[in-house]
Design a protein around this motif. Structure first.
Motif, PDB file in Angstrom:
ATOM      1  N   TYR A  42     -30.327 -12.616 -26.912  1.00 41.21           N
ATOM      2  CA  TYR A  42     -29.508 -13.617 -25.877  1.00 41.21           C
ATOM      3  C   TYR A  42     -29.148 -14.527 -27.085  1.00 41.21           C
ATOM      4  O   TYR A  42     -29.233 -15.270 -27.981  1.00 41.21           O
ATOM      5  N   PRO A  43     -27.262 -14.179 -27.810  1.00 42.16           N
ATOM      6  CA  PRO A  43     -27.113 -14.817 -28.824  1.00 42.16           C
ATOM      7  C   PRO A  43     -26.435 -15.914 -28.866  1.00 42.16           C
ATOM      8  O   PRO A  43     -25.546 -16.372 -30.241  1.00 42.16           O
ATOM      9  N   VAL A  44     -26.635 -16.812 -28.271  1.00 45.16           N
ATOM     10  CA  VAL A  44     -26.831 -18.055 -28.375  1.00 45.16           C
ATOM     11  C   VAL A  44     -27.683 -18.762 -29.099  1.00 45.16           C
ATOM     12  O   VAL A  44     -28.548 -18.962 -29.362  1.00 45.16           O
ATOM     13  N   ASP A  45     -27.621 -18.817 -30.360  1.00 47.69           N
ATOM     14  CA  ASP A  45     -28.375 -18.520 -31.195  1.00 47.69           C
ATOM     15  C   ASP A  45     -28.145 -20.335 -32.404  1.00 47.69           C
ATOM     16  O   ASP A  45     -27.764 -20.016 -33.295  1.00 47.69           O
ATOM     17  N   VAL A  46     -28.451 -20.962 -31.382  1.00 48.39           N
ATOM     18  CA  VAL A  46     -29.069 -22.205 -32.229  1.00 48.39           C
ATOM     19  C   VAL A  46     -29.966 -22.647 -33.106  1.00 48.39           C
ATOM     20  O   VAL A  46     -30.772 -21.303 -33.375  1.00 48.39           O
ATOM     21  N   SER A  47     -29.698 -23.417 -33.967  1.00 51.16           N
ATOM     22  CA  SER A  47     -30.467 -24.266 -35.283  1.00 51.16           C
ATOM     23  C   SER A  47     -32.019 -24.465 -34.967  1.00 51.16           C
ATOM     24  O   SER A  47     -32.638 -23.523 -35.602  1.00 51.16           O
ATOM     25  N   THR A  48     -31.925 -24.700 -33.641  1.00 50.48           N
ATOM     26  CA  THR A  48     -33.607 -24.818 -33.343  1.00 50.48           C
ATOM     27  C   THR A  48     -34.117 -24.226 -32.425  1.00 50.48           C
ATOM     28  O   THR A  48     -34.813 -23.987 -31.562  1.00 50.48           O
ATOM     29  N   SER A  49     -33.897 -22.756 -32.739  1.00 43.46           N
ATOM     30  CA  SER A  49     -34.134 -21.764 -31.938  1.00 43.46           C
ATOM     31  C   SER A  49     -35.793 -21.217 -32.058  1.00 43.46           C
ATOM     32  O   SER A  49     -36.006 -20.818 -31.257  1.00 43.46           O
ATOM     33  N   ALA A  50     -36.161 -21.520 -32.600  1.00 40.30           N
ATOM     34  CA  ALA A  50     -37.969 -21.663 -32.827  1.00 40.30           C
ATOM     35  C   ALA A  50     -38.225 -22.335 -31.938  1.00 40.30           C
ATOM     36  O   ALA A  50     -39.713 -22.528 -31.510  1.00 40.30           O
ATOM     37  N   GLN A  51     -37.583 -23.436 -31.857  1.00 39.53           N
ATOM     38  CA  GLN A  51     -38.389 -25.155 -30.487  1.00 39.53           C
ATOM     39  C   GLN A  51     -37.497 -24.507 -28.962  1.00 39.53           C
ATOM     40  O   GLN A  51     -37.991 -25.048 -28.074  1.00 39.53           O
ATOM     41  N   CYS A  52     -36.086 -24.787 -29.429  1.00 40.04           N
ATOM     42  CA  CYS A  52     -35.589 -25.274 -28.390  1.00 40.04           C
ATOM     43  C   CYS A  52     -36.013 -24.209 -27.194  1.00 40.04           C
ATOM     44  O   CYS A  52     -35.640 -23.259 -27.314  1.00 40.04           O
ATOM     45  N   THR A  53     -35.313 -24.911 -25.489  1.00 39.46           N
ATOM     46  CA  THR A  53     -35.793 -23.900 -24.398  1.00 39.46           C
ATOM     47  C   THR A  53     -34.772 -23.278 -24.321  1.00 39.46           C
ATOM     48  O   THR A  53     -33.016 -24.420 -23.729  1.00 39.46           O
ATOM     49  N   ILE A  54     -35.012 -22.486 -23.139  1.00 37.07           N
ATOM     50  CA  ILE A  54     -33.367 -21.949 -22.051  1.00 37.07           C
ATOM     51  C   ILE A  54     -33.078 -23.135 -21.296  1.00 37.07           C
ATOM     52  O   ILE A  54     -31.181 -23.472 -21.216  1.00 37.07           O
ATOM     53  N   GLY A  55     -33.658 -23.817 -20.207  1.00 41.53           N
ATOM     54  CA  GLY A  55     -33.507 -25.151 -19.434  1.00 41.53           C
ATOM     55  C   GLY A  55     -32.800 -26.223 -20.433  1.00 41.53           C
ATOM     56  O   GLY A  55     -31.512 -26.235 -20.013  1.00 41.53           O
ATOM     57  N   GLY A  56     -33.088 -26.231 -21.543  1.00 41.11           N
ATOM     58  CA  GLY A  56     -32.112 -27.633 -22.410  1.00 41.11           C
ATOM     59  C   GLY A  56     -31.337 -26.733 -22.921  1.00 41.11           C
ATOM     60  O   GLY A  56     -30.264 -28.302 -22.549  1.00 41.11           O
ATOM     61  N   MET A  57     -31.043 -25.803 -23.176  1.00 39.21           N
ATOM     62  CA  MET A  57     -29.818 -25.464 -23.890  1.00 39.21           C
ATOM     63  C   MET A  57     -28.736 -25.282 -22.638  1.00 39.21           C
ATOM     64  O   MET A  57     -27.675 -25.651 -22.881  1.00 39.21           O
ATOM     65  N   ALA A  58     -29.382 -24.905 -21.235  1.00 39.69           N
ATOM     66  CA  ALA A  58     -28.568 -24.697 -20.417  1.00 39.69           C
ATOM     67  C   ALA A  58     -28.012 -26.264 -20.157  1.00 39.69           C
ATOM     68  O   ALA A  58     -26.810 -26.137 -19.735  1.00 39.69           O
ATOM     69  N   GLY A  59     -28.960 -27.344 -20.192  1.00 39.39           N
ATOM     70  CA  GLY A  59     -28.487 -28.630 -19.784  1.00 39.39           C
ATOM     71  C   GLY A  59     -27.559 -29.184 -20.691  1.00 39.39           C
ATOM     72  O   GLY A  59     -26.495 -29.998 -20.288  1.00 39.39           O
ATOM     73  N   ASN A  60     -27.457 -28.487 -21.262  1.00 41.77           N
ATOM     74  CA  ASN A  60     -26.470 -29.451 -22.431  1.00 41.77           C
ATOM     75  C   ASN A  60     -25.105 -28.264 -23.431  1.00 41.77           C
ATOM     76  O   ASN A  60     -24.334 -28.834 -23.969  1.00 41.77           O
TER      77      ASN A  60
END
Length: 1002
Positions: free
Chosen positions: A141-159
């Motif tokens: 899944y290529p939306v590789d944010v800097s917080t990838s080790a801790q961020c969740t897919i739900g939070g990524m979708a929300g933001n």
């Protein structure tokens, strides 16, 4: 005039509904329900500058729990805030609501279709965990944010998160195919492609209503919606604009799920999210372009993107300097630099064809030569080097926040996006704005798409809020001048919510309000975000407002180094200690935690073993730091560090010091725990067990003389059981075995021969009285190398001690006295250049860490510089050609190496690998593990035994059980060896023992 009775009745009127809510939730949910003050405090912050205490916290165990929690909150008219890892930087995940944390249980992969390249997941799954699951299938899944080790897919979708490679793959909204959500009224709605919605379904009716709103304001959408890729503010109403090229779906289809992406949980709560996947690139190359000026880096970006890179990421001079100060990042960033650049760009090319990527890297070198900067590119074609440098870049936010002092880089205009052709001019003008207000900005991130994370350095306790308002207004004018987006990646939240109307105009803003009313008529879903938001500088929501101050207390350590004042323009610092009193220094050290959640990780580094086994915010480095901050500022009562809240938060902290190394801002929870244990001991007294642990160096000589009697206790079950019961030790553990007195029996050198190479072997309590064979082995190896070995004892005196057992049991004054005694004895050796060499990592490294904060001054620094672990000293001596050792092969050909936590924290494990590599024919495998879980007395304590074994079972014990029976297990830590023995039945040895066996004395 309001009477006391009136005030009490008013308070009770507010408390009663909350109490009833907590009672019902606890009764009906299977998951955790947290309404205590400390838990609410830990969820009152995210990675932003804001703090809002929630009503309570729910951690649903399954989807039924999630639905029940929403239903119960709706019945109580209590707002709901869905939260992932809490890494939002604009305040999206804080609010006066019932927080629903999905990260502990709702993190499963529900469906996967490799051929269609789709996956459906629950909202709490972490991005890195998902990509690890997908990797064997050749997808990611290529939306590789800097917080990838801790961020969740739900939070990524929300933001509507974006990531470093959005120039190739797009934002979150471009890679979401569907969202199953729970609505405010309790209904479940599946958002997807509009042309697939069933006739007359709730989804279709919603789509029709949204479309009508969008068409009503169509001209305003086309006029006011920014045309840049990085635009995540407001709601994505332009998905229905028929005159636009449907930017969210590559086939131009309308997908109602894209309205929820970026909605910050204000329209629905995600249950499941379906994602579009991409093939995992098989070949990557990286070129690091060094620029003499920041302006050039920005100006040349528009030319670099013409080479079709997958990423172009900026690292500015401030971040370079801060990275060089971090022991974990220094060797990595140094490899990327040519001279002293003002900025570097990380330019990545990726694909399936290796030759094509290498040719692209060559083209980058040629381009820079054509642009007048020949020889400015550091080529990194190897994956390991690339990964290490990307990890530094990913830690950019935390690195920036590692500045000591009251002034911090503040997020509020940090991801404005402008077209690339204006990037250099925009950054230059914004820098001029900063200078007008006596500050400087820190820059990093996504140059490829015109989004730069810039944070001006402000002191929010003083005039930061006023400057923030002025800078924001002038920055917004620049964004409008260059037709950019005010919110380019990190969303709106509390920080940019008020700018939504400014960006989109009153007509579109009213349409956003209509959307919110349509989906959430009672305003129960994360209210105050996107529409009807507070002002960004409303001090009621600040974590550090002007009236914020630490409560009076006297720390035991010297924290003056955190009292620095930094000139935001020049970076110059005032002398340590001039910025406030001791309390202020401790508070500032605690506040180094910026809540970014880098500690919420499971598959890398040491940090944080207790969180890995509990997944509980209370037992996370961030959760502990928040608890301490709340306590030190009087927000959790006036008991200070001796409080029950602090004791509970630090209960499972094993003082591994993983955070000291792995946390980019250097939060040192082990040292905070010493402060807290000392405060608790002074307030509450010491238990018998605490005294037995702390005083071990004093009674060990006596115990060694009666070792036969003491060691026999374990052979009498009733007696052993009773001793452990009295001392509150785990019955499953064997009592420590005393075995002689190495220092009493060893021969010290006579005199000092002229020109002789000398070394002082510091033999700690454990290796002296319990495992003297380790000390004997180390002495033999050093003597075989031609060294005159001094020992840490004088005739008739008790051996020197680092004081570690006293520190761990809350007896600070005794620890400091032991440190002073040790320092006085060792200084004559240090002054004539003799190295101090130790065997036990926790003891020797105390001289390089805690000794420096006792207030001993230059002498402590001199000792720290002279102190080496056994393997470190051997490596240094070998490099200086002062180690004439000849080693022979061993019968055992394979070693399983486990590193002590403190070795990892001080980057002292590599020397162990190096010296083992000197033994011919020996294969060394380093076990990837966190803390073994024993941690001194922690694993012996009856209440911690289960947690101790769970830590060991994460990776250490399984790896040892799977190892060949003839493999040797090496572990330098006394505690580690005991845990390995208890958990696997295997005997582990100190590396000195292997080197002694390998000595070729023929």
């Amino acid at each position: 005039m309001t009477s006391l009775t009136d005030k009490t009745q008013s308070r009770d009127a507010k408390v009663k509904p909350v109490t009833e809510l907590a009672t019902r939730l606890s009764r009906e949910l299977a998951g955790e329900v947290l309404f205590d003050q400390a838990s609410r405090g830990r969820y009152s912050t995210d990675a932003s500058i804001y703090q809002v205490t929630p009503v309570g916290v729910v951690i649903p165990r399954h989807q039924a729990d999630l639905g029940l929690a929403l239903d119960i909150a709706r019945d109580a008219k209590v707002p709901v805030l869905a939260r992932g890892a809490g890494t939002s930087q604009c305040g999206q995940t804080v609010g006066e609501a019932l927080v629903i944390d999905t990260t502990r249980y709702l993190k499963e992969v529900i469906e996967f279709d490799a051929d269609a390249r789709t996956v459906t997941v629950e909202p709490g799954i972490v991005l890195d965990h998902l990509n690890a699951w997908l990797k064997p299938h050749g997808l990611w899944y290529p939306v590789d944010v800097s917080t990838s080790a801790q961020c969740t897919i739900g939070g990524m979708a929300g933001n509507n998160s974006c990531g470093s490679r959005s120039i190739r793959y797009g934002n979150m909204v471009h890679n979401v195919l569907g969202v199953e959500a729970r609505m405010a009224d309790g209904s479940e709605v599946a958002f997807g492609f509009v042309d697939r919605l069933a006739e007359g379904s709730p989804e279709q009716r919603l789509a029709a209503q949204v479309k009508a709103i969008a068409e009503r304001v169509g001209p305003e959408i086309r006029e006011h919606f920014p045309k840049v890729l990085r635009r995540v503010g407001g709601y994505n109403l332009d998905l229905f604009d028929c005159q636009n090229p449907k930017p969210y779906d590559p086939d131009g289809r309308v997908n109602l799920a894209h309205l929820l992406v970026g909605s910050e949980g204000t329209l629905g709560v995600s249950r499941r999210i379906t994602l579009r996947l991409s093939p995992l690139p098989t070949h990557k190359v990286l070129g690091v372009v060094n620029f003499p000026t920041f302006y050039q880096a920005m100006d040349f970006t528009q030319h670099i993107v013409e080479l079709d890179p997958t990423a172009v990421e900026l690292v500015d001079r401030t971040m370079i300097d801060l990275s060089l100060e971090n022991p974990a990042f220094r060797p990595v960033i140094e490899k990327a630099l040519i001279g002293k650049p003002e900025a570097i760009l990380l330019v990545e090319f990726a694909g399936q064809d290796e030759a094509a990527q290498r040719q692209a890297l060559a083209s980058l070198n040629q381009l820079m030569g054509d642009l007048g900067l020949p020889g400015s590119v550091v080529d990194m074609p190897e994956a390991a080097e690339q990964k290490a440098l990307w990890n530094v870049r990913k830690a950019g936010l935390n690195i920036m926040m590692s500045m000591k002092g009251d002034g911090k880089p503040v997020s509020f205009i940090e991801d404005c996006a402008v077209p690339l052709e204006h990037l250099a001019e925009y950054t230059d003008k914004l820098t001029q704005v900063f200078h007008r207000y006596g500050t400087e900005g820190t820059w990093y991130a996504h140059a490829s798409v015109g989004t730069l994370h810039v944070r001006p350095i402000l002191d929010m306790r003083r005039d930061g809020a006023e400057k923030m308002r002025e800078i924001a207004e002038q920055a917004s004018a620049l964004v409008r001048e260059y037709k950019g987006a005010y919110s380019g990646e990190h969303g709106d939240g509390l920080c940019r919510g008020e700018w939504v109307a400014w960006q989109f105009g009153p007509t579109v803003n009213d349409a956003f309000r209509d959307i919110k009313q349509l989906f959430d008529p009672e305003n129960l879903l994360n209210p105050g975000k996107i529409v009807d938001t507070p002002k960004m500088d409303d001090s009621r929501y600040f974590r550090f407002a002007k009236d914020y101050q630490a409560i009076p207390l006297t720390p035991v350590f010297d924290w003056s180094a955190w009292n620095v004042k930094r000139d935001p323009l020049t970076g110059d610092q005032t002398p340590p200690g001039s910025g406030g009193d001791a309390t202020h220094g401790l508070a500032m050290a605690v506040e180094m935690c910026n809540n970014n959640g880098h500690c919420r990780k499971f598959d890398a580094g040491t940090m944080c073993p207790s969180y890995r086994i509990t997944q509980d915010e209370q037992h996370l480095t961030r959760g502990r730091a928040n608890t301490l901050r709340l306590v030190l500022s009087g927000q959790l009562g006036d008991e200070g560090l001796a409080s029950d809240d602090v004791k509970e938060a630090l209960d499972l902290c094993v003082s591994c010091k993983g955070c000291k190394r792995d946390c980019p801002t250097g939060v040192d929870m082990a040292k905070f725990k010493i402060e807290a244990r000392t405060a608790r001991a002074r307030a509450m007294g010491l238990s018998l067990r605490d005294r037995m642990v702390g005083e071990m160096p004093r009674y060990a000589p006596w115990a060694s003389r009666f070792s036969g009697l003491l060691n026999g206790v374990e052979r009498v079950p009733f007696l052993a059981r009773r001793v452990k019961q009295v001392l509150k030790l785990a019955p499953q553990r064997a009592l420590p075995v005393f075995d002689g007195n190495f220092l009493a029996a060893a021969e010290a050198p006579n005199g000092i021969a002229a020109g002789a190479r000398e070394v002082l072997l510091f033999v700690d309590t454990f290796n002296n009285y319990m495992e003297g064979a380790n000390a004997e082995a180390a002495k033999r190896v050093l003597e075989a190398a031609g060294y005159r070995v001094h020992l840490n004892v004088k005739q008739g005196q008790r051996p020197l001690c680092c004081g570690r057992t006293y520190l761990s049991s809350g007896q600070f004054d005794k620890a400091k006295a032991e440190a002073r005694r040790t320092l006085e004895h060792l200084m004559p050796f240090v002054q004539r250049g003799v190295s101090i060499v130790g065997l036990e990592p926790s003891c020797l490294l105390t001289m390089r860490d805690e000794f420096l904060q006792y207030g001993f001054g230059d002498e402590a620094r001199a000792l720290a510089d002279a102190a080496y672990l056994f393997e470190e000293f051997l490596v240094e001596a070998m490099a200086a050609e002062q180690l004439p050792l000849t080693l022979k092969p061993l019968p055992h050909k394979r070693v399983m190496l486990h590193g002590h936590c403190h070795q990892k924290a001080f980057d002292a494990l590599r020397p162990v690998e190096q010296v083992l590599g000197w033994i011919p024919e020996l294969q060394v495998e380093t076990i990837t593990s966190s803390c073994c879980g024993m941690a001194g007395s922690f694993g012996y304590e009856v209440e911690h035994y289960d947690a101790s074994l769970k830590m060991a079972e994460l990776s250490l014990l399984p790896a040892i059980r799977e190892a060949d029976s003839d493999a040797v297990v090496v572990a330098d830590g006394t505690s580690c060896r005991h845990q390995i023995k208890d958990g696997s039945g295997r005997e582990a040895v100190h590396v000195a023992r292997l080197l002694e066996q390998a000595l070729d004395v023929s």
